[in-house]
Design a protein around this motif. Structure first.
Motif, mmCIF file in Angstrom:
data_model
loop_
_atom_site.group_PDB
_atom_site.id
_atom_site.type_symbol
_atom_site.label_atom_id
_atom_site.label_comp_id
_atom_site.label_asym_id
_atom_site.label_seq_id
_atom_site.Cartn_x
_atom_site.Cartn_y
_atom_site.Cartn_z
ATOM 1 N N THR A 57 76.098 -27.119 38.234
ATOM 2 C CA THR A 57 74.561 -26.920 37.600
ATOM 3 C C THR A 57 73.461 -26.420 38.637
ATOM 4 N N LYS A 58 72.390 -26.325 38.148
ATOM 5 C CA LYS A 58 71.311 -25.806 39.084
ATOM 6 C C LYS A 58 70.383 -27.172 39.257
ATOM 7 N N ASP A 66 72.839 -27.043 31.841
ATOM 8 C CA ASP A 66 72.056 -25.750 32.045
ATOM 9 C C ASP A 66 70.891 -25.751 30.928
ATOM 10 N N ILE A 95 79.101 -27.911 32.452
ATOM 11 C CA ILE A 95 77.982 -27.437 33.184
ATOM 12 C C ILE A 95 76.709 -28.278 32.317
ATOM 13 N N MET A 141 75.805 -20.115 35.462
ATOM 14 C CA MET A 141 76.746 -21.469 35.264
ATOM 15 C C MET A 141 77.829 -21.372 34.232
#
Lengths: 388, 219
Positions: free
Chosen positions: B125-126, B165, B163, B151
């Protein structure tokens, strides 16, 4: 990592303060303390470390999570390193000075240690300068503390100070009065923290209209006061709001040279306040430079008190550098009594030591004086500029 | 001193096209270089001599505003949730840039997967903070692998299986064989303001909040 770098690295948020800055900080700190002393606040000194249970008694949970602990091998009890001096001064008032006449005015200055810095103030160790006014619950006392902080900041010439008057207990008081509970309360607090009027309006309930009106009234005192005066709040809340208005008018009437804003629903950062509070800002300093407000000294059931503390690290960021110290170089052979007299006259001297890399000539002494950062040299009984 | 400049931070990319009509309706017109794709400038003057615009990544908008380097900005609440800066006010929901933060995993995993039995997940993940908070609320420990983009590749290449996102249409997920399994939050762009700027320069900053609010109400 080189050996030198390994030695130099300090834990996050801790730093060495070097010549110049350290003197400047001490000078500012003493000027602030002098300002508090002139207003009748007696200095006290509290220990760095004390038993955890008395240090944290009645304190907000945030304070507890910010406090370093260590075990006292002597008593085998847990101790905490102070992360805020206010509760310690409250303890002094409630114990050793319980019989001292009220109102009790105390001031303090010292370093505190926190487990985590914030993003705006990464320092984990920083100096606090503060004052507490204990045993009075009047608006006059609230005003005195605000003006005390402003006067102290004025004395060290912090440019463009601005005070934001707050009432961190008001939202909760309103929630209780309107019977707002649980999820709705959380949603309202979140919207208030963001100052999101649209989100507030989207939440049902009578309390919403009041909160929106309070939020929309926030701003410079001159525009906020008329709006706040028109508001009708439930009984307990309206008393508190009137206290805030009263204090704002008293501060305005004092004629002090600082901007005054009012934000009755600001809750951020107040950890133990129980009434009128305030946050201090200065132009070009990110974040706040100090805060204060009403609380209970010596725990939740303690005496009425109000106080403020100023953050030295932030204040120093807002101040221009101090004047550099001008030093006089004393060449080898300067008689001790003449050197003493120069210092008595207010000069700052740097004396040559035997075996210093100073030639016996005047030119050599001048070179050495420059190397030692002096602007003057003592020659033939006279203080003369080096550049001459 | 109201002669000091106000800096407005805007996010680069997709959202900018949606933000600019609002900025222009509020009466702020950047200099020509702003719309020139060849321009290398990062800071732009506007028709208001005391307002400059900077164009930075969405995550950096929040950082510039939190530290007071920019005074007003536009960024998604995904970014605000990730940083949780106490020195940012987000007074207006601009109702643009709609999308959502979600957990996704490969299609073929879904049948055999019972989320209520998780005690630990590994997630690309960001948004490591949002992800950790989301999972810890349900008693699950999340180990986050921070990626800055793409991702969707992580599960197919075996970096990790799940993930977190931003999802807008869901097409990118589908094209990579992933399916959304949990919704974390709805995302829109917000007008954000530095707290100290609003307190120390209320007469400079508040009128702009009001202006944007009027533009939104008129829309």
């Amino acid at each position: 990592m080189t050996e030198l770098a390994r030695k130099a690295l300090l834990p996050a948020g801790l730093q060495d303060v070097l010549p110049g800055t350290a003197a400047r900080e001490a000078e500012i700190r003493e000027k602030l303390m002098a300002s508090l002393a002139h207003a009748g606040y007696d200095r006290v000194k509290t220990p760095l470390v004390e038993f955890e249970e008395s240090l944290l008694e009645g304190a907000a949970p945030e304070l507890s999570t910010q406090t370093f602990r260590l075990m006292d091998p002597e008593s085998r009890r847990m101790m905490g390193v102070r992360s805020d001096m206010t509760p310690q001064v409250g303890r002094i008032a409630a114990t050793r000075l319980v019989d001292a006449p009220r109102p009790l005015r105390l001031s303090y200055s010292g370093d505190v240690l926190r487990i985590k810095g914030s993003h705006l103030r990464p320092e984990r160790q920083f100096a606090q300068v503060g004052a507490e006014l204990i045993g009075v619950s009047s608006a006059a006392a609230d005003t005195e503390i605000v003006l005390l902080a402003l006067e102290a900041l004025d004395r060290i010439n912090v440019p463009f100070v601005s005070v934001d008057l707050n009432l961190p207990t008001l939202p909760v008081r309103l929630f209780d009065a309107f019977g707002v509970k649980g999820d709705q309360r959380e949603a309202l607090i979140e919207a208030l923290e963001r100052r999101d009027v649209a989100a507030l309006k989207g939440i049902d309930g009578k309390v919403t209209d009041v909160l929106v009106a309070l939020l929309e009234a926030a701003g410079p005192a001159k525009t906020a006061l008329p709006k706040l005066k028109k508001l009708e709040l439930p009984l307990g809340a309206s008393d508190e709001l009137y206290r805030l208005i009263d204090v704002a008018e008293r501060v305005l009437a004092s004629g002090l040279d600082a901007a005054l804003t009012i934000d009755p629903v600001e809750m951020a950062g107040f950890r133990y306040q129980t009434g009128v509070s305030f946050t201090l800002f200065a132009k070009n300093v990110r974040g706040e430079i100090g805060r204060g407000g009403r609380y209970r000294a010596g725990g939740a059931s303690g005496e009425a008190a109000t106080g403020m503390s100023l953050y030295m690290d932030s204040i120093l960021r807002g101040l221009p550098d101090g004047d550099a110290i001008v030093r006089v170089y004393l060449p080898l052979g300067t008689p001790q009594h003449e050197a003493r007299q120069l210092r008595l006259d207010g000069h700052y001297t740097v004396a040559a030591l035997e075996g210093a890399a100073e030639a016996k000539t005047e030119d050599g002494a001048r070179v050495e004086a420059r190397r030692m950062g002096c602007d003057y040299i003592y020659l033939g009984g006279q203080v003369v500029p080096l550049s001459a | 001193m109201s002669d000091e400049k106000l800096v407005l931070a805007l996010p680069k990319g997709r959202i900018l096209d949606e933000v600019m009509p609002l900025v222009r309706s509020a009466g702020i017109e950047p200099e020509a270089a702003f719309d020139d794709p060849k321009s290398r400038a990062l800071r732009f003057a506007t028709n208001h001599p005391h307002i400059d615009i900077i164009r930075v990544r969405s995550f950096d908008v929040a950082t510039f505003v939190a530290f007071g380097a920019a005074h007003i900005g536009v960024c998604g609440n995904d970014v605000l949730m990730e940083f949780d800066y106490p020195d940012i006010y987000a007074p207006l929901d601009l109702n643009i840039g709609h999308c959502r933060l979600a957990v996704a995993e490969p299609e073929e995993m879904i049948d055999g997967d019972d989320p209520s039995r998780w005690s630990h997940v590994r997630v690309a993940t960001k948004y490591p903070n949002v992800t950790r908070n989301h999972f810890s609320k349900r008693g699950v420990q999340a180990e986050c692998i921070k990626l800055n983009g793409a991702m969707e590749l992580a599960p197919t290449l075996g970096l990790c299986r799940r993930i977190v996102d931003l999802v807008s249409t869901g097409n990118t997920l589908k094209a990579n064989g992933l399916r959304e399994i949990e919704h974390i939050a709805d995302v829109t762009s917000r007008l954000i303001v530095n707290r100290a700027a609003l307190k120390t320069r209320p007469t400079d900053v508040q009128p702009w909040i009001d202006r944007f609010s009027e533009v939104l109400n008129a829309a």
